[in-house]
Motif scaffolding. Structure first.
Motif, PDB file in Angstrom:
ATOM      1  N   LYS A 213     -52.997 193.455  49.553  1.00 16.07           N
ATOM      2  CA  LYS A 213     -54.124 193.288  48.644  1.00 16.07           C
ATOM      3  C   LYS A 213     -54.006 191.899  48.022  1.00 16.07           C
ATOM      4  N   MET A 214     -55.122 191.333  47.601  1.00 20.22           N
ATOM      5  CA  MET A 214     -55.111 190.038  46.917  1.00 20.22           C
ATOM      6  C   MET A 214     -54.371 190.178  45.587  1.00 20.22           C
TER       7      MET A 214
ATOM      8  N   ALA B 140     -52.989 188.298  50.515  1.00 24.50           N
ATOM      9  CA  ALA B 140     -52.063 189.414  50.728  1.00 24.50           C
ATOM     10  C   ALA B 140     -50.727 188.978  51.313  1.00 24.50           C
ATOM     11  N   SER B 141     -50.682 187.778  51.920  1.00 21.36           N
ATOM     12  CA  SER B 141     -49.397 187.263  52.413  1.00 21.36           C
ATOM     13  C   SER B 141     -48.678 186.472  51.315  1.00 21.36           C
TER      14      SER B 141
ATOM     15  N   ASN C 276     -66.106 184.348  49.618  1.00 21.05           N
ATOM     16  CA  ASN C 276     -65.897 183.159  50.432  1.00 21.05           C
ATOM     17  C   ASN C 276     -64.544 183.117  51.133  1.00 21.05           C
ATOM     18  N   PHE C 277     -63.679 184.056  50.793  1.00 18.35           N
ATOM     19  CA  PHE C 277     -62.360 184.075  51.398  1.00 18.35           C
ATOM     20  C   PHE C 277     -62.380 184.907  52.669  1.00 18.35           C
ATOM     21  N   ASP C 278     -61.919 184.325  53.740  1.00 17.09           N
ATOM     22  CA  ASP C 278     -61.890 185.024  55.017  1.00 17.09           C
ATOM     23  C   ASP C 278     -60.588 185.808  55.106  1.00 17.09           C
ATOM     24  N   HIS C 279     -60.657 187.120  54.868  1.00 17.87           N
ATOM     25  CA  HIS C 279     -59.452 187.974  54.880  1.00 17.87           C
ATOM     26  C   HIS C 279     -58.823 187.963  56.242  1.00 17.87           C
TER      27      HIS C 279
END
Length: 150
Positions: free
Chosen positions: A42-43, A120-121, A147-150
């Motif tokens: 998770k972020m 998440a990393s 805008n963040f590409d998971h």
């Protein structure tokens, strides 16, 4: 008179109990988030603060108590409080030992409050510096996630 005092005591108790039941952001330590992210990616939202920072206290009082902020943060992030001046609390991150202070420096935080967004990393994506009103804070987080590409 005893009935009035009893009634007042009961009302105070009910008010205290309902206040205690109020929702809040689920704040974690950095160590807890390392474990949680490994188990369930998770972020991460890191609130980097200092004890003397008036704007940090205002964020705690006004923004972090807002129901929309609480719901959005709890649903989309692991939230961490990181005291940028705490040298005593140590933890291991990516094979190195950090204090909260050295982690804040490593994240290049220079002003307070400052919010580090990590993926998440556990890589830093961006910083959101400065005090933000509840609506502005949620919209900034939403925009970032969109805008963040998971």
């Amino acid at each position: 008179m005893k009935k009035v005092v009893g009634l007042i005591v009961m009302l105070v108790f009910i008010q205290q109990f309902s206040f205690a039941q109020k929702e809040s952001i689920n704040w974690h330590s950095f160590e807890e988030v390392i474990e949680k992210t490994a188990a369930n990616p998770k972020m991460i939202l890191v609130d980097v603060y200092t004890d003397w920072c008036g704007w940090c206290k205002k964020m705690d009082r006004n923004t972090f108590t807002d129901p929309k902020v609480i719901e959005y943060v709890n649903n989309n992030f692991y939230a961490v409080k990181l005291n940028a001046e705490n040298k005593k609390k140590k933890f291991e991150f990516k094979g190195k030992e950090y204090s909260e202070q050295s982690m804040a420096r490593n994240m290049r935080v220079r002003s307070f409050p400052n919010f580090i967004i990590m993926d998440a990393s556990m890589e830093n994506i961006t910083q959101l510096p400065g005090y933000r009103e509840p609506e502005n804070f949620v919209s900034a987080l939403k925009s970032l996630l969109e805008n963040f590409d998971h």
